[in-house]
Every structure is written in C-alpha cells, then in structure tokens.
Design a protein around this motif. Structure first.
Motif, PDB file in Angstrom:
ATOM      1  N   ILE A  85       0.872  -1.173   0.154  1.00 21.94           N
ATOM      2  CA  ILE A  85      -0.379   0.026  -0.043  1.00 21.94           C
ATOM      3  C   ILE A  85       0.745   1.114   0.079  1.00 21.94           C
ATOM      4  O   ILE A  85       0.570   2.214  -0.726  1.00 21.94           O
ATOM      5  CB  ILE A  85      -1.104   0.045   1.192  1.00 21.94           C
ATOM      6  N   ASN A  86       1.969   1.088   0.673  1.00 17.36           N
ATOM      7  CA  ASN A  86       2.862   2.432   0.870  1.00 17.36           C
ATOM      8  C   ASN A  86       3.459   2.550  -0.540  1.00 17.36           C
ATOM      9  O   ASN A  86       3.831   3.837  -0.987  1.00 17.36           O
ATOM     10  CB  ASN A  86       3.796   2.216   2.021  1.00 17.36           C
ATOM     11  N   THR A  87       3.797   1.614  -1.291  1.00 16.15           N
ATOM     12  CA  THR A  87       4.404   1.663  -2.533  1.00 16.15           C
ATOM     13  C   THR A  87       3.466   2.423  -3.588  1.00 16.15           C
ATOM     14  O   THR A  87       3.670   3.065  -4.262  1.00 16.15           O
ATOM     15  CB  THR A  87       4.823   0.140  -3.188  1.00 16.15           C
ATOM     16  N   TYR A  88       2.096   1.572  -3.455  1.00 14.53           N
ATOM     17  CA  TYR A  88       0.953   2.529  -4.421  1.00 14.53           C
ATOM     18  C   TYR A  88       0.901   3.615  -4.223  1.00 14.53           C
ATOM     19  O   TYR A  88       0.706   4.727  -4.855  1.00 14.53           O
ATOM     20  CB  TYR A  88      -0.190   1.699  -4.026  1.00 14.53           C
ATOM     21  N   ILE A  89       1.099   4.361  -2.736  1.00 10.62           N
ATOM     22  CA  ILE A  89       0.587   5.574  -2.292  1.00 10.62           C
ATOM     23  C   ILE A  89       2.138   6.396  -2.872  1.00 10.62           C
ATOM     24  O   ILE A  89       1.624   7.649  -3.620  1.00 10.62           O
ATOM     25  CB  ILE A  89       0.856   5.991  -0.714  1.00 10.62           C
ATOM     26  N   TYR A  90       3.305   6.153  -2.922  1.00  8.71           N
ATOM     27  CA  TYR A  90       4.249   6.512  -3.412  1.00  8.71           C
ATOM     28  C   TYR A  90       4.142   6.745  -5.004  1.00  8.71           C
ATOM     29  O   TYR A  90       4.392   7.817  -5.770  1.00  8.71           O
ATOM     30  CB  TYR A  90       5.531   5.888  -3.108  1.00  8.71           C
ATOM     31  N   GLN A  91       3.841   5.638  -5.630  1.00  4.32           N
ATOM     32  CA  GLN A  91       3.852   5.698  -7.187  1.00  4.32           C
ATOM     33  C   GLN A  91       2.552   6.681  -7.591  1.00  4.32           C
ATOM     34  O   GLN A  91       2.724   7.126  -8.741  1.00  4.32           O
ATOM     35  CB  GLN A  91       3.614   4.268  -7.630  1.00  4.32           C
ATOM     36  N   MET A  92       1.529   6.549  -6.933  1.00  2.43           N
ATOM     37  CA  MET A  92       0.308   7.730  -7.365  1.00  2.43           C
ATOM     38  C   MET A  92       0.831   8.775  -6.982  1.00  2.43           C
ATOM     39  O   MET A  92       0.586  10.047  -8.017  1.00  2.43           O
ATOM     40  CB  MET A  92      -0.882   7.290  -6.064  1.00  2.43           C
ATOM     41  N   GLN A  93       1.556   9.436  -5.947  1.00  2.00           N
ATOM     42  CA  GLN A  93       2.112  10.583  -5.944  1.00  2.00           C
ATOM     43  C   GLN A  93       2.892  11.369  -6.989  1.00  2.00           C
ATOM     44  O   GLN A  93       3.093  12.403  -7.430  1.00  2.00           O
ATOM     45  CB  GLN A  93       2.968  10.833  -4.619  1.00  2.00           C
ATOM     46  N   HIS A  94       3.584  10.024  -7.659  1.00  3.15           N
ATOM     47  CA  HIS A  94       4.673  10.631  -8.696  1.00  3.15           C
ATOM     48  C   HIS A  94       4.048  10.269 -10.069  1.00  3.15           C
ATOM     49  O   HIS A  94       4.745  10.108 -11.055  1.00  3.15           O
ATOM     50  CB  HIS A  94       5.807   9.697  -8.671  1.00  3.15           C
ATOM     51  N   ALA A  95       2.916   9.715 -10.288  1.00  3.99           N
ATOM     52  CA  ALA A  95       2.442   9.440 -11.515  1.00  3.99           C
ATOM     53  C   ALA A  95       1.455  10.457 -12.190  1.00  3.99           C
ATOM     54  O   ALA A  95       1.267  11.513 -11.619  1.00  3.99           O
ATOM     55  CB  ALA A  95       1.289   8.209 -11.150  1.00  3.99           C
ATOM     56  N   ASP A  96       1.446  10.135 -13.508  1.00  8.77           N
ATOM     57  CA  ASP A  96       0.734  11.157 -14.263  1.00  8.77           C
ATOM     58  C   ASP A  96      -0.802  11.162 -13.767  1.00  8.77           C
ATOM     59  O   ASP A  96      -1.102  10.277 -13.205  1.00  8.77           O
ATOM     60  CB  ASP A  96       0.633  10.931 -15.758  1.00  8.77           C
ATOM     61  N   PRO A  97      -1.390  12.350 -13.844  1.00  8.55           N
ATOM     62  CA  PRO A  97      -2.726  12.532 -13.501  1.00  8.55           C
ATOM     63  C   PRO A  97      -3.836  11.437 -13.969  1.00  8.55           C
ATOM     64  O   PRO A  97      -4.561  11.187 -13.240  1.00  8.55           O
ATOM     65  CB  PRO A  97      -3.048  13.921 -13.921  1.00  8.55           C
ATOM     66  N   ASP A  98      -3.597  11.259 -15.285  1.00 13.17           N
ATOM     67  CA  ASP A  98      -4.527  10.013 -15.993  1.00 13.17           C
ATOM     68  C   ASP A  98      -4.352   8.664 -15.292  1.00 13.17           C
ATOM     69  O   ASP A  98      -5.295   7.608 -15.345  1.00 13.17           O
ATOM     70  CB  ASP A  98      -4.317  10.264 -17.336  1.00 13.17           C
TER      71      ASP A  98
END
Length: 415
Positions: A85-98
């Motif tokens: 979950i922490n990894t997903y949160i980090y990836q979401m914060q650095h992902a493109d808006p789409d």
C-alpha cells in the motif's frame, strides 16, 4: 523492501500450497526474490523448484520448506500488504494525473483485503457449480481466428486468454491482427481495437482493403463514386453495430484497462505492445514487460475478455527454421503470461526466388510466411501452416497443403 523473514514465511507457505489464493493480491516487486514468487504463483511444484532452486534463487529446499508458517503467516501477510500500500501511495504521488485513479483503486482493493472488508464467499455446491459452468461453456461458441490450423489447435479464442501475435517488423503483424478482428466481427462478437502505430484513418483504410468493396489499396485510395457510396454505407453500418470500437492514442496501460472495463468487448487487440507504457516507473525494459503482461493477463481473467497483444520478435530470430518462444522480445514475461503465442516467420528462400522471377510473374505482390503455434495451453504446440500475404489486399490466405512443395495456389480461409 519487505522484511526478509516475512518474505520467507509467505513464500514457504505458498510453496507448500497453503493460502495460494492470496498471491493474486501481491505485486512481484514487493519481494526481493520476485522470480521465485512468480514461479510459485505460476504453479511451479516443489520438485520443479528443487532442481534449480539453489542456483537460481540462493535457497535450498530445506531452507524454503523449513520455515514455520502456521502462526506467523497472517502477520507476515499484513506486513507485506502494508508495504505494498505504501508503494502504491508513493507511485500515485509521482504518476501522471491520468494514471492516479489506477493507484487509488489498487490502494482501496489492497486495503480492503488487508482489513478483510471484502466479503469473499466460501465456494460451495461443487457439483452444481461445475455442471452449470460446464453447460454455459458448451453453449457459448467461441469466435475463430479464421485460420484452419490455429482454430483446430486452439478451438478458437476464449475469455480470459492473453494471446501474443509476434513477428519481425514488416512481416504483417498488424494486417493479420486486423484480419482476425474483421473475422470476429463477422461472427457478431464485439472487438475493441487500440491502433498504436497507425492513425484511425490508416486503420479504417486497411480494414476496407480487406473487404470486397474495393479490390486493392489503390481503389481504396481512389474510389469511384459507386465505391464511395458502398464504403459510406459499410462504415455507417459498422459503427452503428457497435461491434468494432477503436480508441486512438491509448498508450497507457491504465487507459487500456479502463476502456476494456467500460466497453466490455469479447476481444481486445493492442497493436502493438512496444508502444504501451505500464503504470508507474520501471527500472528497466524487463520490469516494464513483467508489469505489462502480468497486468494484461489479470485484466483478461478479471474482465472475462480475450486480449491479443501484437509484439516484436527480437533480432536473433532471423533463422526461420529455428523460431521459438525464446525469440519473443523480453520473452521471460511475454511468453510466460501468454496462453497462446503465434509467430509469423517470413519464408526468405521462397521470397528471394520470387524476386528473381520476371516482373510479370504472378508472385509479384505476394510473400510467403509461416504461421507457427509456439505456445498453446489449449492443445497442440509447434504446428505450423503456410500463409500467403497479398500486399495489395493487405490480407493473408492459407496455402493448400498439396501446393506447398510445388508452386503457388491460393485458397479461401476456411473455418
């Protein structure tokens, strides 16, 4: 990375066959021994692991199976899920808006599983479940590829399958993918097409060439008034039928997944895989394909859709007599996750002979290729058939068996 002791507790339990249903909720990247995780997830037995376990993964069978897991398993699972979950949160914060919605969904799904908020029913009434599903599968007719050998070996395309169609550049991958799409549409199944190397105009143009409205590519480019009327009627009927849906510019795997969920086709075709970007960053090309093919297989299963991914053969695949699944670019994931792998291999010797013939020879616009079933979880593997590619019509046709050794003879594609 996940705590090593927790990782060993989980891998040991899964290797013994315990709690394997949990594996679907974990990403391989959560584990330092991701290759071992993938082997166990894909069904490797203890005996299969034992042969190369030490050499490949730095563990002995005794070390893997000697871990006490009964009491510690759920604690290790919780730690792994929280890490994920922490990894997903980090990836979401650095992902493109789409792409962010993809991670939000993953975070929610993983958190629900971690906190047991989803009500997963226990499977019961085995006999009723089996015979109900058996009857449903017997009554559902699967669409065909339109190539006799492939249809005979695979019994058509099935929901939940990931199919890879691969060849070297310029051998007709897109043409065959579009031809299969047209055949499936004729059988009244819904197709979702992602042209990532052609514009919508080019895709429609090549699709028209494969019909009987125009004889060849020149007629599609310069149609008569009568042909324009026929083309307009055909395209209006095709669009209104809702059987052929085309989305242009969907290069993100998250976008492709979203469209599949929205449109719910029987068949989705991605042309081609090298143009797709997985969600989040990948440290190298191998990790990119691991993410993509694993996700595509998961989508196929979860959405009950068949997916055809058009893909490249690598540079070592020039010898047509030795093509195999290893010739797939990044084959360790593409080949492993695919249910069916079809290879198109040019018959260089025959094509060179034709080039040496006179300009007026009937072979002028034709190229001979072989279609090889390199992987098939439904049946026979290694079967091959000769196809003739007509560049003017952008179509493949099967070569009659009796004509393989002597000359050319074109036959209709027969189911």
């Amino acid at each position: 990375m996940l705590n090593y002791d927790s990782e060993m507790i989980l891998l040991s339990a899964w290797a013994k066959g315990n709690h394997k249903e949990d594996m679907v909720h974990f990403e391989p990247s959560t584990f330092s021994k991701r290759a071992l995780f993938e082997e166990i997830r894909d069904g490797a037995t203890i005996s299969q692991l034992g042969a190369n376990l030490k050499k490949k993964h730095g563990l002995s069978i005794a070390e893997l199976l000697g871990v006490e897991t009964a009491l510690e398993y759920h604690g290790a699972k919780g730690e792994a899920l929280q890490y994920q979950i922490n990894t997903y949160i980090y990836q979401m914060q650095h992902a493109d808006p789409d792409d962010r919605q993809y991670y939000i969904d993953k975070i929610t799904e993983t958190n629900n599983f971690l906190n047991a908020k989803e009500n997963h029913p226990k499977v019961s009434n085995y006999k009723e479940l089996f015979f109900t599903e058996l009857e449903a599968r017997q009554n559902e007719k699967s669409p065909h590829y339109g190539i006799r050998l492939v249809d005979n070996c695979t019994e058509g395309m099935h929901r939940g399958q990931l199919i890879t169609l691969s060849a070297r550049p310029g051998q007709g991958k897109s043409a065959l993918a579009l031809q299969i799409a047209n055949h499936v549409i004729e059988e009244q199944y819904k197709v979702l097409y992602f042209p990532l190397e052609m514009t919508p105009y080019e895709t429609i143009q090549r699709s028209l060439i494969q019909t009987t409205i125009c004889y060849d590519s020149e007629e599609v480019k310069h149609p008569t008034d009568q042909q324009k009327e026929a083309i307009g009627t055909y395209l209006d009927e095709l669009e209104s039928s809702g059987l052929f849906l085309m989305y242009y510019g969907c290069t993100s795997l998250a976008e492709i997944e979203k469209k599949i969920k929205e449109e719910k086709p029987y068949l989705a075709i991605i042309d081609q895989l090298t143009q797709v970007e997985p969600v989040g960053r990948s440290k190298d090309i191998r990790e990119k394909y691991i993410k993509m093919t694993g996700t595509l297989k998961h989508i196929a299963l979860q959405e009950e859709v068949c997916i055809i991914a058009v893909h490249q053969l690598n540079r070592e695949s020039t010898d047509r007599k030795k093509p195999s699944i290893e010739n797939l670019a990044e084959s360790d994931s593409v080949g492993r996750d695919s249910d069916v792998v079809l290879l198109l291999i040019a018959d260089e010797e025959e094509n060179q002979r034709r080039e040496n013939e006179s300009a007026g020879h009937p072979y002028k616009n034709l190229r001979r290729v072989e279609l090889i079933i390199a992987k098939n979880r439904q049946g026979r593997v290694g079967e091959r058939t000769a196809l003739e590619f007509n560049g003017s019509r952008y179509t493949f046709s099967e070569v009659a068996p009796k004509s393989l050794e002597r000359g050319y003879r074109e036959t209709e594609i027969i189911l």
